[in-house]
Write an enzyme that holds these catalytic residues in place. Structure first.
Site, PDB file in Angstrom:
ATOM      1  N   HIS A   1     -19.573  19.504  14.575  1.00  0.00           N
ATOM      2  CA  HIS A   1     -18.464  20.477  14.546  1.00  0.00           C
ATOM      3  C   HIS A   1     -19.004  21.868  14.183  1.00  0.00           C
ATOM      4  O   HIS A   1     -18.620  22.869  14.782  1.00  0.00           O
ATOM      5  CB  HIS A   1     -17.399  20.055  13.534  1.00  0.00           C
ATOM      6  CG  HIS A   1     -16.785  18.707  13.832  1.00  0.00           C
ATOM      7  ND1 HIS A   1     -16.385  18.354  15.083  1.00  0.00           N
ATOM      8  CD2 HIS A   1     -16.510  17.641  13.032  1.00  0.00           C
ATOM      9  CE1 HIS A   1     -15.890  17.114  15.055  1.00  0.00           C
ATOM     10  NE2 HIS A   1     -15.958  16.665  13.814  1.00  0.00           N
TER      11      HIS A   1
ATOM     12  N   LEU B   1      -8.187  39.460  25.594  1.00  0.00           N
ATOM     13  CA  LEU B   1      -8.078  38.000  25.727  1.00  0.00           C
ATOM     14  C   LEU B   1      -7.062  37.418  24.742  1.00  0.00           C
ATOM     15  O   LEU B   1      -7.085  37.738  23.555  1.00  0.00           O
ATOM     16  CB  LEU B   1      -9.461  37.375  25.450  1.00  0.00           C
ATOM     17  CG  LEU B   1      -9.505  35.849  25.410  1.00  0.00           C
ATOM     18  CD1 LEU B   1      -9.272  35.237  26.789  1.00  0.00           C
ATOM     19  CD2 LEU B   1     -10.838  35.371  24.842  1.00  0.00           C
TER      20      LEU B   1
ATOM     21  N   ASP C   1     -15.039  18.288  23.535  1.00  0.00           N
ATOM     22  CA  ASP C   1     -15.351  16.941  23.068  1.00  0.00           C
ATOM     23  C   ASP C   1     -16.864  16.718  23.006  1.00  0.00           C
ATOM     24  O   ASP C   1     -17.618  17.329  23.770  1.00  0.00           O
ATOM     25  CB  ASP C   1     -14.699  15.920  24.019  1.00  0.00           C
ATOM     26  CG  ASP C   1     -14.652  14.526  23.397  1.00  0.00           C
ATOM     27  OD1 ASP C   1     -14.765  14.420  22.161  1.00  0.00           O
ATOM     28  OD2 ASP C   1     -14.512  13.548  24.156  1.00  0.00           O
TER      29      ASP C   1
HETATM   30  C1  FPP Z   1     -14.094  16.711  19.320  1.00  0.00           C
HETATM   31  O1  FPP Z   1     -15.361  16.126  19.191  1.00  0.00           O
HETATM   32  C2  FPP Z   1     -14.004  17.942  18.550  1.00  0.00           C
HETATM   33  C3  FPP Z   1     -13.131  18.170  17.533  1.00  0.00           C
HETATM   34  C4  FPP Z   1     -12.151  17.161  17.090  1.00  0.00           C
HETATM   35  C5  FPP Z   1     -13.142  19.425  16.765  1.00  0.00           C
HETATM   36  C6  FPP Z   1     -13.461  20.681  17.505  1.00  0.00           C
HETATM   37  C7  FPP Z   1     -13.727  21.732  16.511  1.00  0.00           C
HETATM   38  C8  FPP Z   1     -14.659  22.684  16.586  1.00  0.00           C
HETATM   39  C9  FPP Z   1     -15.528  22.923  17.755  1.00  0.00           C
HETATM   40  C10 FPP Z   1     -14.823  23.544  15.379  1.00  0.00           C
HETATM   41  C11 FPP Z   1     -14.410  24.934  15.403  1.00  0.00           C
HETATM   42  C12 FPP Z   1     -13.245  25.296  16.213  1.00  0.00           C
HETATM   43  C13 FPP Z   1     -12.677  26.522  16.163  1.00  0.00           C
HETATM   44  C14 FPP Z   1     -11.602  26.869  17.102  1.00  0.00           C
HETATM   45  C15 FPP Z   1     -13.085  27.512  15.165  1.00  0.00           C
HETATM   46  P1  FPP Z   1     -15.476  14.666  18.619  1.00  0.00           P
HETATM   47  O2  FPP Z   1     -15.653  14.739  17.149  1.00  0.00           O
HETATM   48  O3  FPP Z   1     -14.304  13.853  19.056  1.00  0.00           O
HETATM   49  O4  FPP Z   1     -16.784  14.146  19.301  1.00  0.00           O
HETATM   50  P2  FPP Z   1     -17.150  12.666  19.748  1.00  0.00           P
HETATM   51  O5  FPP Z   1     -16.285  12.343  20.929  1.00  0.00           O
HETATM   52  O6  FPP Z   1     -18.579  12.775  20.107  1.00  0.00           O
HETATM   53  O7  FPP Z   1     -16.906  11.762  18.574  1.00  0.00           O
END
Ligand code: FPP
Length: 250
Positions: free
Chosen positions: A39, A133, A22
């Site tokens: 992201h 893994l 997050d």
């Molecule tokens: C949450 O942060 C994150 C996500 C919803 C997406 C996670 C995805 C990645 C790290 C991209 C790549 C992943 C893989 C497995 C290749 P948020 O957007 O909710 O952040 P915020 O709480 O600051 O709004």
């Protein structure tokens, strides 16, 4: 070896680490960028975490990449996340295959765009014989969805006399979950400073140790994973027993 890594007891590693990644959006906004930038930068944290788990010899790593609730995000962000999934598989698959990583995907895969489904299926097939893994990516996943699906399929099996209702145990129920071949996480890490589970692996986290970090996911590095594991190793896991009972059971 980093000094933090050296403090890890390699004989007592968690079998399964699960991570709620997050803070991507806030990381990007803090720098005056679009959420998608967070992201994109989160991919390097994924890479570092996968590498660190592989190097340590942790058998299972689960990453919450996209929840069912995330389908409510702005369409532009959803599209960007799906493209990122495809480009990350394209750029990382050779390295995953070479490093003996087995890719597993849990979630409502049928809901994903066809090109993402195809990429994932190809990556799953290419890595299925790997023995290092186990990298579990939760995509279009929510725990309440998973538990409801399990209950539905269990009810159908009972209706079709494949299983007597009296045979339902915690083990049989677990066998209907998407994680049926995966041990429950021993350590859950959530980055981004929030203290909630956000519909992730609710059944499987029953006795998991929880670790919350203020670090925003794109800043998460190997050292941060090591710190979480060291913290985990300091805890006494009692599973409902008294401390004395746990000591005498060893
Ligand atoms: C949450 O942060 C994150 C996500 C919803 C997406 C996670 C995805 C990645 C790290 C991209 C790549 C992943 C893989 C497995 C290749 P948020 O957007 O909710 O952040 P915020 O709480 O600051 O709004």
């Amino acid at each position: 070896m980093s000094s933090v890594k050296g403090k890890i007891d390699l004989q007592r590693l968690p079998v399964h680490v699960a991570i709620i990644m997050d803070g991507n959006g806030r990381w990007a906004l803090k720098q005056g960028n679009q959420r998608v930038f967070g992201h994109q930068n989160g991919v390097e944290s994924v890479r570092q975490t996968v590498e660190a788990c592989g190097e340590l010899g942790i058998p299972f790593l689960s990453l919450y990449a996209f929840s069912k609730e995330n389908w409510c995000r702005p369409q532009q962000e959803i599209n960007a996340l799906m493209s990122l999934m495809v480009s990350t598989i394209d750029s990382e698959l050779d390295s995953l295959a070479k490093n003996n990583v087995k890719l597993i995907v849990i979630g409502d895969i049928a809901n994903l765009p066809t090109n993402v489904q195809n990429k994932l299926l190809n990556a799953i097939t290419r890595t299925e014989k790997n023995t290092g893994l186990n990298l579990v990516i939760a995509l279009s996943y929510s725990s309440k969805w998973e538990i409801t699906q399990a209950a539905l399929r269990l009810a159908l099996d009972i209706k079709e006399n494949k299983l007597p209702a009296g045979a339902i145990t915690e083990e049989t129920f677990s066998g209907y979950l998407t994680t049926k071949h995966i041990p429950d996480p021993e350590l859950l890490i959530r980055t981004g400073g929030e203290f909630r589970l956000s519909n992730f692996l609710l059944w499987q986290l029953a006795y998991t140790e929880l670790y919350f970090s203020d670090i925003l996911w794109p800043d998460f590095r190997k050292e941060n994973l090591y710190e979480a594991i060291i913290d985990f190793q300091k805890r006494e896991r009692r599973f409902g027993k008294t401390g004395e009972q746990v000591k005498n059971c060893d």
